[in-house]
Design an enzyme around this catalytic site. Structure first.
Site, PDB file in Angstrom:
ATOM      1  N   HIS A 179      36.674  37.104  38.676  1.00 42.27           N
ATOM      2  CA  HIS A 179      35.920  38.511  39.742  1.00 42.27           C
ATOM      3  C   HIS A 179      35.172  39.435  39.312  1.00 42.27           C
ATOM      4  CE1 HIS A 179      40.873  38.377  38.965  1.00 42.27           C
ATOM      5  NE2 HIS A 179      40.835  38.212  40.251  1.00 42.27           N
ATOM      6  N   ASP A 196      35.084  38.866  34.613  1.00 46.23           N
ATOM      7  CA  ASP A 196      36.041  37.727  33.978  1.00 46.23           C
ATOM      8  C   ASP A 196      36.138  36.724  34.345  1.00 46.23           C
ATOM      9  OD1 ASP A 196      37.870  37.857  36.265  1.00 46.23           O
ATOM     10  OD2 ASP A 196      39.026  39.303  35.904  1.00 46.23           O
ATOM     11  N   SER A 205      43.494  39.791  44.939  1.00 42.72           N
ATOM     12  CA  SER A 205      42.899  40.211  44.090  1.00 42.72           C
ATOM     13  C   SER A 205      41.313  40.713  44.152  1.00 42.72           C
ATOM     14  CB  SER A 205      42.947  39.914  42.497  1.00 42.72           C
ATOM     15  OG  SER A 205      42.659  38.474  42.422  1.00 42.72           O
TER      16      SER A 205
END
EC number: 3.1.1.1
Length: 629
Positions: free
Chosen positions: A300, A297, A37
């Site tokens: 990330h 978050d 991600s």
């Protein structure tokens, strides 16, 4: 209340488009990404905001996601926008070269290269395990890697988050699996592979301040130690990114990176997703601004972190585009010294058995146009030359000369500053008999690169890394010509042939800061072998004044692309070699000069010298005086 912060973020989000428009040099055909991600360009559909694809970064005021670091990096490298698209997205078409998928473990990253790439909903989410789209892996079915592409690899965090790493042995195995992806790419033909070290998971909002913080920090370090060890055994140019050290620097001095210095940057985040939203700069805070926070978050980064990482990667790739100009600075100093000798040789010979002393001073301008693997640069130089000659007989004159040259070069997008002090010594001989003439010189020099300051963008500010080194230069040059007019004529025109050999060695050095961005460079050597043809002419305009002109065309036989072997000073065992400046095979040079006899045996002269190849222009002026005795 939101206008200014949102404006700042909008400008930051435009970095991708602007960087593509202003892309600098790039020796790479494209950028191909594998990972999780942290690099996902939008594989999953955006079920909330309705954009073509979701990314694991913050949104802007219009609901669009900020770019991830490989998108920003690719833009700066001039990679085609379509190539930066995700590879297996449900909503973003056509498919691009970014194979990173949110939730991927190190095994899934390897599978996306060698077997099958799946956009699969990761554990912990509704419909976990559902495959939204799949396609053969990048190297599946016997396909080969693009040897001219830059590969970008990140991963490992999901092995921890999904419970696959619970011990040092597990961390070592996960690090080895990520290295196996780099190995698979190398075996498929890849030559340039950039690999993240895993960020310190203990220093994220997900784990900061919890009992897991210290154990996860230790396991992250074990993962990285295994990864670095395995990467060192791969026969490719593996470019490591010391992300843990970079982020620790940002946390230690947040204001230098545009981050809030009065906030808990690892205990709070921007979005409030699985973490404590920052009360000031969070999305619902008093002054929402993702550029002030490191995390969007629980794990990330925001656009600030993504930009920081992209700038870091670019600074390493761009370093050889500038550093391979250091030998060219020395060659420019050599050429300026040789030009001064040739200028002096145009003054009238002294009587047999007499000496002639001379002194000259000049200034040079040096311009490098950008190449696909070299930065543009503007240089200025100044020189002082002193010497003398003795006339043996009617045909021969022998001499010695010494010169000092100070040169400064500004190169690259952020005007890096490189300084060179060179000290040259030459022995020369001149011959003339009937209409034949010749000259030759041997030159040796010491190079003192006393102040080397490489400057690059890093987040909202620039950073400079400094070092110094030494070097040496050797050169031989000669010309043989024939005068078409007699010595007694007021004009002379002489075709000639020339041969030049020069070798420059720049000693390796390490930049001194010890930071994540500091690099070490191995020795560089650059040899020049040239043959040329030209015309040398002069005319006596007054009894005591003579004008000179010379034009020549030279061919460079050593025109291979230069490279430099380098390493991060924080990871000295992992070196890699990247390409840089390419000398051109054809060079034109010309000069104009005037010599005036002030009184018997005392001559004043002035000269202009010019050299030009495709991307290099060197020109200079000088004034000198000689005295016979």
């Amino acid at each position: 209340m939101r206008k200014a912060p949102l404006l700042r973020f909008t400008l930051a989000s435009l970095a991708l488009a602007c960087s593509q428009a202003l892309a600098g040099p790039s020796p790479y055909s494209t950028l191909i990404v594998f990972g999780d991600s942290l690099a996902d360009a939008g594989q999953f559909p955006d079920l909330v905001g309705g954009t073509p694809g979701a990314r694991f970064t913050n949104r802007d005021a219009d609901g669009n996601f900020a770019p991830v670091s490989p998108m920003i990096l690719g833009g700066r490298l001039g990679v085609a926008p379509g190539d930066l698209n995700p590879s297996t997205s449900v909503g973003i078409q056509p498919d691009g070269n970014n194979w990173a998928v949110g939730g991927y473990t190190t095994q899934q990253i390897l599978d996306s290269i060698t077997t099958t790439s799946e956009t699969v909903i990761p554990p912990g989410n509704p419909n976990a395990g559902l495959v939204l789209r799949e396609r053969p892996g990048y190297l599946a079915n016997g396909l080969r890697a693009d040897p001219n592409a830059l590969y970008y690899l990140t991963g490992g965090g999901n092995d921890f988050l999904q419970g696959l790493v619970n011990s040092p042995a597990d961390a070592v195995a996960a690090g080895a699996r990520l290295a196996a992806s780099a190995q698979a790419l190398q075996q498929g033909g890849a030559r340039y592979i950039m690999v993240w070290l895993l960020p310190d998971l203990g220093q994220t909002p997900n784990f900061s301040g919890t009992p897991q913080q210290n154990p996860l920090s230790l396991l992250s370090a074990a993962f990285n130690q295994s990864l670095i060890s395995q990467l060192g055994q791969i026969d490719a140019q593996i470019i490591p990114l010391n992300i843990p050290l970079l982020l620790s620097e940002a946390l230690a001095s947040p204001s230098q990176f545009g981050l809030a210095s009065d906030q808990n940057l690892v205990g709070t985040c921007y979005s409030g997703d699985s973490c404590v939203e920052n009360p000031v700069y969070g999305i619902n805070g008093t002054t929402p601004d993702p550029t002030k926070l490191l995390f969007n978050d629980s794990v990330h980064p925001t656009i600030a972190g993504q930009q920081l990482i992209a700038d870091y990667a670019y600074s390493i790739l761009a370093a050889p585009w500038e550093l391979t100009l250091l030998p060219e600075m020395a060659h420019a100093s050599l050429r300026a010294h040789q030009d001064e000798l040739r200028n002096q040789w145009q003054t009238p010979w002294q009587a047999v058995g007499q000496w002639q002393a001379f002194v000259a001073s000049g200034a040079q301008d040096l311009d490098f146009d950008g190449q696909h693997s070299a930065a543009s640069g503007d240089g200025r130089g100044y020189n002082l030359t002193v010497g003398g000659s003795y006339r043996l007989n009617d045909a021969w004159r022998l001499g010695l000369a010494g010169g000092a040259n100070r040169q400064k070069l500004e190169a690259g997008e952020q005007d890096s500053d490189y300084k060179l002090n060179s000290y040259m010594a030459s022995a020369f001989a001149q011959y003339r008999q009937d209409r034949w003439w010749a000259d030759a010189a041997l030159t040796a020099g010491h190079l003192d690169y006393s102040d080397l300051k490489r400057t690059f963008a890093l987040g909202v500010n620039d950073r400079s890394e400094k070092g110094d080194t030494d070097g040496e230069a050797w050169a031989m040059s000669g010309r043989l010509g024939y005068n078409l007019a007699a010595d007694t004529s007021n004009w002379q025109l002489a075709p000639f042939i020339s041969a030049d050999y020069a070798r420059v060695k720049v000693d390796g050095y390490d930049e001194k800061s010890g930071r994540s961005t500091a690099l070490g460079f191995d020795d560089q050597e650059r040899t020049s072998r040239r043959l040329g043809v030209g015309l040398l002419g002069s005319v006596q305009v007054l009894p005591s004044t003579r004008l000179f002109a010379e034009v020549a065309q030279e061919h460079e036989f050593e025109d291979d692309e230069q490279d430099v072997t380098m390493h991060l000073t924080s990871l000295p065992a992992n070196d890699f070699t990247l390409t840089g400046y390419t000398p051109h095979s054809d060079l034109t040079r010309a000069s104009l000069g005037v010599s005036h006899e002030l009184v018997a045996g005392v001559h004043l002269r002035g000269n202009y010298n010019w050299r030009k190849s495709d991307e290099l222009t060197q020109q200079g002026i000088s004034v000198g005086v000689s005295v016979d005795f």
